[in-house]
Design an enzyme around this catalytic site. Structure first.
Site, PDB file in Angstrom:
ATOM      1  N   VAL A   1     -16.184   9.117   3.833  1.00 19.31           N
ATOM      2  CA  VAL A   1     -15.717   8.027   4.698  1.00 19.31           C
ATOM      3  C   VAL A   1     -14.927   8.520   5.907  1.00 19.31           C
ATOM      4  CG1 VAL A   1     -15.710   6.331   2.833  1.00 19.31           C
ATOM      5  CG2 VAL A   1     -13.612   7.629   3.335  1.00 19.31           C
TER       6      VAL A   1
ATOM      7  N   SER B   1      -0.984  -1.059  -1.586  1.00 21.49           N
ATOM      8  CA  SER B   1      -0.250  -0.692  -2.795  1.00 21.49           C
ATOM      9  C   SER B   1       1.164  -1.233  -2.699  1.00 21.49           C
ATOM     10  CB  SER B   1      -0.198   0.830  -2.947  1.00 21.49           C
ATOM     11  OG  SER B   1       0.740   1.221  -3.930  1.00 21.49           O
TER      12      SER B   1
ATOM     13  N   TYR C   1       1.311   8.747   1.122  1.00 17.59           N
ATOM     14  CA  TYR C   1       0.633   7.613   0.493  1.00 17.59           C
ATOM     15  C   TYR C   1       1.245   6.282   0.947  1.00 17.59           C
ATOM     16  CZ  TYR C   1      -1.561   4.841  -3.222  1.00 17.59           C
ATOM     17  OH  TYR C   1      -2.289   3.917  -3.922  1.00 17.59           O
TER      18      TYR C   1
ATOM     19  N   SER D   1       0.207   5.486   4.444  1.00 18.79           N
ATOM     20  CA  SER D   1      -1.199   5.079   4.535  1.00 18.79           C
ATOM     21  C   SER D   1      -1.396   3.650   4.049  1.00 18.79           C
ATOM     22  CB  SER D   1      -2.081   6.047   3.738  1.00 18.79           C
ATOM     23  OG  SER D   1      -1.944   5.876   2.337  1.00 18.79           O
ATOM     24  N   LYS D   2      -0.700   3.272   2.997  1.00 21.01           N
ATOM     25  CA  LYS D   2      -0.894   1.938   2.439  1.00 21.01           C
ATOM     26  C   LYS D   2      -0.193   0.865   3.270  1.00 21.01           C
ATOM     27  CE  LYS D   2      -3.685   3.102  -0.788  1.00 21.01           C
ATOM     28  NZ  LYS D   2      -5.104   2.675  -0.688  1.00 21.01           N
TER      29      LYS D   2
END
Length: 253
Positions: free
Chosen positions: A63, A151, A163, A166-167
């Protein structure tokens, strides 16, 4: 949106949450395009879902590869004749502290590669797949829905600089796209789960798992079927767009 006979593409669909969502949508009568890096596994997953009486095809795809994403979504539109939905389930974690300090001295740092690899898959991958899905929805004159997986960690979590960032990003992209794409009859939605009962959760150290569960008012992990139900709600409720649906059992990080 009525799901029967619609075409839904799902990334990260060879196993775990992505596969569970593909099965859930197939059971509702939707045709599904399964996307994953693992070619043999995603093809086998598509074959198993075809047994439910719907059309299911597997596509091997990184992706983060722009040209490959463009080709894959054009192929999906050609194979199915339309595209009505995308669920961005592909994602990775590379947890670590920003800095590790021992006796007043910095002994290690989160590397750029550790940070960037998470941003590449979780943010850039979501961006590329959503852009190309929207392109095919418009070109095939298909009403559509794009769902991003965020998240509970999007609010910021210790040891998850990459993380969490990114979320948070995919949640804000959801809002931007809702405003941009509404005129093309494309809605967006975002789901922000806590820890989900998948193979990833099973790999946690028991003491870490117990510590996390102690912070969850519901007292358990989310089930993949519950996330599938949430995604179907977003698809089926035509007034839902640009918002994040929290599915965290009451957890607040």
């Amino acid at each position: 949106m009525e799901l029967k006979n619609k075409v839904i593409a799902i990334t990260g669909a060879a196993q775990g949450l992505g596969l569970a969502m593909a099965q859930s949508f197939a059971e509702a009568g939707a045709n599904v395009a399964l996307i994953d890096m693992q070619e043999d596994v995603v093809k086998a997953a598509a074959d198993s879902i075809s047994a439910l009486g719907v059309k299911a095809m597997g596509y091997a795809l990184d992706v983060t590869d722009e040209a490959a994403v463009e080709l894959a979504f054009a192929q999906i539109a050609q194979d199915f004749g339309q595209l009505n939905g995308l669920i961005n389930s592909a994602g990775i974690m590379r947890d670590g502290m920003l800095l590790k300090v021992k006796e007043g001295k910095v002994v290690s740092k989160m590397s750029k590669q550790q940070f960037q690899s998470v941003m590449d898959v979780n943010v850039t991958g979501t961006f590329l797949c959503s852009r190309e899905a929207a392109t095919q929805m418009i070109q095939t004159n298909s009403h559509g829905v794009i769902i991003n997986l965020s998240s509970v960690s999007r609010g910021g979590n210790m040891g998850q600089t990459n993380y969490s960032a990114s979320k948070s990003a995919v949640a804000t992209m959801t809002v931007s796209w809702a405003k941009e794409l509404a005129r093309f009859n494309i809605r967006t939605g975002c789901i922000a789960p806590g820890l989900v009962n998948t193979a990833m959760a099973a790999q946690m150290r028991p003491e870490m798992r117990d510590k996390f569960l102690a912070s969850v008012p519901a007292g358990r992990l989310a089930d993949v079927a519950e996330l599938g139900h949430a995604a179907k709600f977003i698809f089926e409720n035509d007034y839902f767009t640009g918002r994040t649906l929290e599915l965290d059992g009451g957890t607040r990080v």
